[in-house]
Design an enzyme around this catalytic site. Structure first.
Site, PDB file in Angstrom:
ATOM      1  N   ASP A   1       0.854  -1.235   0.059  1.00  0.00           N
ATOM      2  CA  ASP A   1       0.038  -0.019  -0.037  1.00  0.00           C
ATOM      3  C   ASP A   1       0.753   1.351  -0.058  1.00  0.00           C
ATOM      4  O   ASP A   1       1.768   1.606   0.783  1.00  0.00           O
ATOM      5  CB  ASP A   1      -0.797  -0.087   1.174  1.00  0.00           C
ATOM      6  CG  ASP A   1      -1.984   0.857   0.975  1.00  0.00           C
ATOM      7  OD1 ASP A   1      -1.843   2.101   0.858  1.00  0.00           O
ATOM      8  OD2 ASP A   1      -3.193   0.582   0.709  1.00  0.00           O
TER       9      ASP A   1
ATOM     10  N   HIS B   1      -0.326   4.167   0.219  1.00  0.00           N
ATOM     11  CA  HIS B   1      -0.885   5.564   1.088  1.00  0.00           C
ATOM     12  C   HIS B   1      -0.308   5.467   2.526  1.00  0.00           C
ATOM     13  O   HIS B   1      -0.588   4.678   3.473  1.00  0.00           O
ATOM     14  CB  HIS B   1      -2.304   5.062   1.123  1.00  0.00           C
ATOM     15  CG  HIS B   1      -3.122   5.349  -0.076  1.00  0.00           C
ATOM     16  ND1 HIS B   1      -3.410   4.223  -0.941  1.00  0.00           N
ATOM     17  CD2 HIS B   1      -3.267   6.459  -0.846  1.00  0.00           C
ATOM     18  CE1 HIS B   1      -3.933   4.605  -1.938  1.00  0.00           C
ATOM     19  NE2 HIS B   1      -3.861   5.835  -2.149  1.00  0.00           N
TER      20      HIS B   1
END
Lengths: 145, 468
Positions: free
Chosen positions: A19, A21
């Protein structure tokens, strides 16, 4: 305030999985420092040995593994055993985030990750404050370096 | 540093192109495919010509990419009918990371299972012929939207498929999108893309380049956006690009949006004049809110409508639109079409919008401009012979620092939050070289910090989710 200026017990934090983010990770880093610890943010896409290496390099006392949408659950299995194997059985192991895909009873999620060797499991925590409070409680006895 | 100049142009890239295209070995692509196809392409398909035409409102640019040709064609026709001025082709994230094999196998698996396993259109897997077919009968420019540090092959295939606008840049498509792709290599690969765009189109219809200003869209101070945009503008100018758009994402502050638009316009023109690139035409693109979106559709619509109005008042040449399903995942075709129609509806309400001015905007414009000048002069003063090396060094030393970027060469030490009027303020510039005066102004404009605001981490969390 920079990471180098802090003197409290060290905390390694990072994500398993790909990920990209990293927003929560960066805010956690700032919050950990505000709560009197030394954060070491190792970013995304880590496995258990990356966390262990970071602990060995920094002398940190706790590891905070973040996982989003169940990604990287595989890298969490046997986490505690691997740390013990490397002589790091006294390191606190936390895991947090949104730990499974879809919905599963929280109780079940806690059991699964406890069986991987995590001392505390924060599945979908409502605030990071619960994590900081736990760190203070668990590392309160550790003197600042 | 030697000033940015056309001497830094990498010149003839035929050899590198030949090697790249041979290595790909895909059907329909050879070294002259793009220039021949673009020569025959109707003028209505060229972004650069669209920007040259006078218009009463910003062009409307949606985003959108589905794995299969059939679904992408349906989306394209739906956008065309809804009145989107620019048609998008958004690329999946495996292709963005040059992992064409995974993209191809997930495309095949998805087709077999009749579900989408990719978050965009795998352009390299589909190749030139299928992609040309997507846009048959479409008389609007097509824009490549991706997030690729090494976009050389992607750009080759896009251009040969009749796509005339390539988004991205060495900084803006690397720092927010990649953890480990070496920045210096990404900058060099984007020189290739810039050079390719400069030489491949017909003389009277150049290929258009656009930078990506929103970056991480998470508390990015206007100064950082502008510095990245202006560096990428100059890097493209060095390679001979003659049609370029600087862009930025809605900041969440009306005053800062208007101010930033003004700074980008003024400084683009000044820098191009100063370094001797008078033939480069600059446009301005506004991205509707790129941060955390509200999950409630009725709130998302308000945000989209207000952003549309701001794009007009900021004098943008194009607005990139969001959809009411933004917070939930990849938007459906219907949702995309509804958003295009809604934005057009709002834009038409401002046929004679004139420049907005007030003291607050003036103050922001003055402050942002001064900060940008300081940082850019620092970049230009680096002891290197090329702008590329100076920009690279500026990132390594944290002089250019993008908040919340995952890239390991990005310092990630600058801290910004929201101050009075919800405007983005620099709380700690870290190694970004703004002047002491400007830092004092940031502190003054931040307003008092009260105990009710809680610790910094809590405040940042609130500021990040301010419109969610």
């Amino acid at each position: 305030m920079t990471e180098e200026q802090l003197s409290g017990p060290g905390v390694v934090l990072g994500l398993v999985g790909h990920d990209i983010h990293v927003v929560a990770n960066r805010v956690l880093t700032i919050g950990i420092a505000e709560n009197g610890f030394r954060p070491y943010n190792i970013g995304t896409n880590n496995d258990v040995d990356d966390f262990a290496d970071a602990v060995l390099e920094t002398g940190a006392r706790a590891v905070l593994v973040a996982s989003i949408n169940g990604e990287g659950e595989k890298s969490c299995a046997g986490f505690g055993a691997r740390f013990a194997e490397l002589g790091l059985s006294d390191i606190l192991l936390y895991i947090g985030g949104n730990l499974v895909i879809g919905t599963k009873p929280a109780e079940e999620v806690h059991q699964v990750f406890a069986s991987y060797g995590f001392h505390r499991v924060f599945h979908q925590p409502s605030s990071f404050q619960t994590v900081f409070d736990a760190l203070r409680q668990d590392l309160g006895h550790v003197a600042a370096r | 540093m030697l000033p940015p100049a056309s001497q830094a142009c990498i010149g003839d890239i035929t050899d590198e192109r030949t090697r790249l295209i041979e290595r790909y070995g895909g059907g329909g692509l050879d070294i002259s495919a793009a220039s021949e196809y673009l020569r025959e392409l109707p003028h209505a398909r060229f972004a650069s010509l669209a920007y040259q035409r006078p218009r009463e409102r910003p062009y409307i640019q949606p985003r959108g990419g589905f794995p299969s040709v059939a679904k992408q064609r349906t989306l394209t026709l739906a956008f065309d009918q809804a009145g989107a001025d620019f048609i998008p082709l958004t690329i999946d994230s495996h292709t963005r990371h040059n992992d064409y094999e995974t993209a191809t196998s997930l495309l095949a698996a998805g087709l077999a299972e009749e579900r989408d396993l990719l978050n965009g259109y795998p352009l390299v897997s589909h190749g030139v012929e299928s992609t040309r077919g997507l846009f048959e009968g479409i008389e609007r420019p097509v824009s490549l939207r991706h997030g690729t540090p090494d976009a050389r092959l992607l750009a080759e295939i896009a251009l040969a498929s009749g796509i005339t606008e390539i988004e991205g840049g060495g900084l803006s498509y690397t720092l927010p999108y990649s953890r480990g792709f070496p920045l210096e290599r990404a900058l060099a690969h984007w020189q290739y893309v810039d050079r390719l765009c400069a030489v491949i189109g017909p003389a009277d219809a150049p290929v258009h380049r656009e930078s990506f200003g929103p970056l991480t869209a998470t508390l990015v101070p206007p100064l950082i956006t502008a510095v990245v945009q202006l560096c990428e503008l100059l890097l493209a100018a060095e390679q001979g690009v003659t049609s370029f758009a600087v862009s930025f994402g809605q900041t969440g502050s009306f005053e800062q949006d208007i101010a930033l638009a003004g700074v980008l316009r003024r400084m683009s023109a000044e820098l191009l004049a100063r370094f001797g690139f008078p033939d480069l035409r600059v446009s301005l693109v506004y991205h509707q809110w790129m941060g955390a979106f509200p999950t409630e559709a009725s709130l998302a619509w308000q945000l989209i409508a207000v952003a549309a109005a701001v794009s007009r008042l900021a004098g943008a040449d194009k607005v990139v639109v969001k959809t009411p399903e933004e917070a939930l995942g990849i938007p459906s075709i219907d949702s995309n079409v509804a958003a295009v129609r809604a934005v057009r509806y709002v834009l038409d309400m401002f046929p004679d919008a004139t420049a907005v001015a007030n003291e607050m905007i003036d103050e922001e414009r003055d402050l942002i401009g001064s900060e940008v000048e300081h940082v850019l002069e620092h970049v230009f003063a680096q002891p290197f012979t090329t702008l590329l090396s100076s920009v690279h060094q500026a990132v390594l030393t944290g002089a250019i620092d993008v908040p919340f970027a995952p890239h390991e060469q990005n310092a990630g030490r600058l801290i910004a939050g929201r101050g009075a009027g919800r405007r983005i303020r620099i709380l700690d510039p870290a190694a970004v070289p703004i002047s002491v005066d400007d830092l004092r102004r940031e502190q003054r404009l931040r307003g008092e910090r009260t105990p009710e605001q809680g610790p910094l981490w809590e405040r940042l969390m609130r500021d990040i989710r301010i419109l969610a």
